[in-house]
Design an enzyme around this catalytic site. Structure first.
Site, short mmCIF file in Angstrom:
data_model
loop_
_atom_site.label_atom_id
_atom_site.label_comp_id
_atom_site.label_asym_id
_atom_site.label_seq_id
_atom_site.Cartn_x
_atom_site.Cartn_y
_atom_site.Cartn_z
N ASP A 107 0.87 -1.16 0.00
CA ASP A 107 0.00 0.00 0.00
C ASP A 107 0.92 1.22 0.00
O ASP A 107 2.10 1.10 0.35
CB ASP A 107 -0.88 -0.03 1.25
N ASP B 224 -0.08 5.16 0.85
CA ASP B 224 -0.32 6.13 1.93
C ASP B 224 -0.16 5.45 3.29
O ASP B 224 -0.83 4.46 3.58
CB ASP B 224 -1.75 6.71 1.85
N LYS C 78 -9.27 -2.00 -2.96
CA LYS C 78 -9.20 -2.88 -1.79
C LYS C 78 -10.37 -2.64 -0.87
O LYS C 78 -10.78 -1.49 -0.75
CB LYS C 78 -7.90 -2.60 -1.03
N ASP D 243 -1.24 -0.47 5.99
CA ASP D 243 -1.45 0.17 7.29
C ASP D 243 -2.90 0.15 7.73
O ASP D 243 -3.22 0.61 8.81
CB ASP D 243 -0.94 1.62 7.27
#
Lengths: 306, 306
Positions: free
Chosen positions: A31, A33, A227, A252
């Site tokens: 991922d 960010d 996602k 995260d």
């Protein structure tokens, strides 16, 4: 569970677990960010981590729900942060929206209305679709007065909703009228993240908030292409010769990244450098447990070199 | 069910049913949008219906989820449409928000942030609360850049969300930071209507869409003060000497008006002059059935004079 990884619910990434994890997978899905960067600031040690994994022969793919940029724009951002990443290594939810429509044979004579930013418009255009809305409509005001009648284009066959910092009542009504009044009009959401690290300093409302507003007005659920929907993974597997059991999803967010990894059969590594805190991970109300967790991707370097 | 009214699920209002209904109640509660008016246009026969019911000694109360105006502003609108209605006869969700905070002893040193229009600000000020946001913040733009840090007032103790034609990302982030970061900050919704007849010509996204967006970003459900919540009815009963079994709720929405009437023990009359169509009422998926239904309030005049 892979051999050598700790038992569920989940454990802190140790040197043994890191070695075992790296040995058991051929590819890492990251991922962006909160994992690679926060806003425009690279997270410490990302460059070294990518170099080490590439040196070990691992394939690296970036999978982001952030639809604000196209793959081309993301590749540029990676380069500006000193990371050499090609467009082919980047899977964004904006690209996923365009690929979903292409794979589902969206009629080329129909138009697409976009609640979102440039990234969605660029990916749709690259895929050959006629689209409008986006930043342009952020300047349009509604004055609710007396007999005012709002007109919309009857040839719109899909509405794509993503993160939109210029979200407004005009776009809400445009999306609502297309979805409610144009027969068969698709309602596609890039993702449903409630929040995201849009700047390095703090969290902001995510695409999920725009999707929630539109979904409420039409009383319908969208098709989600980012996602944790499996669409993105199916498309990714078609693009590369990979098996999900030999992949590790690093993210995260529990409800998108880790859920996405688990539901598609990947190993999962949660990093605490973004949205999720350790107390949230360990809270009794949380039912999503990654295989392993650690503070940030940089820990892989330290642990693998022990 | 009252004597003489048809059995559930529900029946068309007949002359007998109309007489029986009027005999069995002392007060009529009218929703406004879609029942009394559409946008700024009075629905046909409303004036005659009100005159007849008043002549029969019935108390008339207007109960609207539309928070855009204050009671004072609504009274002015009624007068402009040729209906003599006092402020005391009007219960709006903007007024309900202010009364909820007053009855729950909201600390006067705390401030209120408003996602909504003038009506909410006016009612909060009349109740003695310091508030800000509303139309003023509709002009504020967010540019998501690098290290930008969004500041909010730490003394905000409540966020009130209602219909807002100037809804934007700035307000979404302001509401999110107050609710998420100010300890104990209340999250109050005027109502959750997904749509409404904001103009006479068509439907528009309702307050429920703004509430859904904020609710998603904070991952919390709001306290709802408008219909179908019972708060408004409890407050109304305290204001007048009435029993709910001797009241009839007249509305055009099943999930707010009719549900509100039923859950508070009123008789219920659905009119088809607004949001709900006859096929929607009769659809197998609908579980909310009014005691009786008719095309518009004007039918009462014709049926009672038969």
């Amino acid at each position: 569970m892979a051999d050598g990884l700790p038992d569920p619910p989940c454990g802190l990434l140790t040197a043994d677990a890191a070695r075992s994890l790296v040995d058991s997978v051929d590819a890492f899905l990251f991922d962006c960010d909160g994992v690679i960067w926060k806003g425009d600031r690279l997270i410490e040690g990302v460059r070294e981590t990518m170099e080490l994994l590439r040196k070990m022969g691992k394939k690296i793919v970036f999978v982001t729900n952030n639809s604000r940029k196209s793959r081309r724009q993301y590749s540029k951002k990676f380069r500006s942060l000193g990371l050499e990443v090609t467009e082919e290594e980047i899977f964004t939810s904006s690209f996923a929206a365009a690929m979903f429509m292409k794979l589902n044979n969206f009629p080329p004579e129909k138009k697409v209305y976009v609640v979102g930013e440039d990234g969605i418009l660029e990916e749709l255009k690259l895929a050959g679709f006629e689209c409008f809305g986006g930043p342009e409509d952020g300047k349009k005001n509604i004055i609710l007065e007396a007999d005012f009648h709002f007109e919309h284009d009857k040839s719109v066959g899909a509405v794509v909703v993503g993160l939109d910092q210029h979200f407004n009542y005009y776009k809400m009504q445009y999306a609502r009228t297309c979805i409610s009044e144009n027969p068969g009009c698709l309602f596609i959401a890039t993702n449903r993240d409630p929040t995201g690290h849009m700047t390095s300093a703090q969290e902001w409302p995510g695409a999920g908030t725009m999707v929630a507003a539109v979904s409420c007005s039409v009383q319908k659920e969208p098709i989600v292409v980012g996602k944790p929907s499996s669409f993105l993974m199916d498309f990714l597997l078609k693009s590369f010769n990979l098996e999900t059991s030999r992949m590790c999803m690093v993210g995260d967010r529990l409800d998108t990244d880790i859920l996405f990894g688990q539901s598609t059969g990947c190993k999962t590594l949660l990093v605490l450098s973004g949205c999720t805190t350790l107390p949230e991970l360990q809270d009794a109300s949380n039912s999503i447990h990654p295989d392993v967790y650690t503070n940030s991707v940089y820990d892989l370097v330290g642990l693998l070199q022990k």
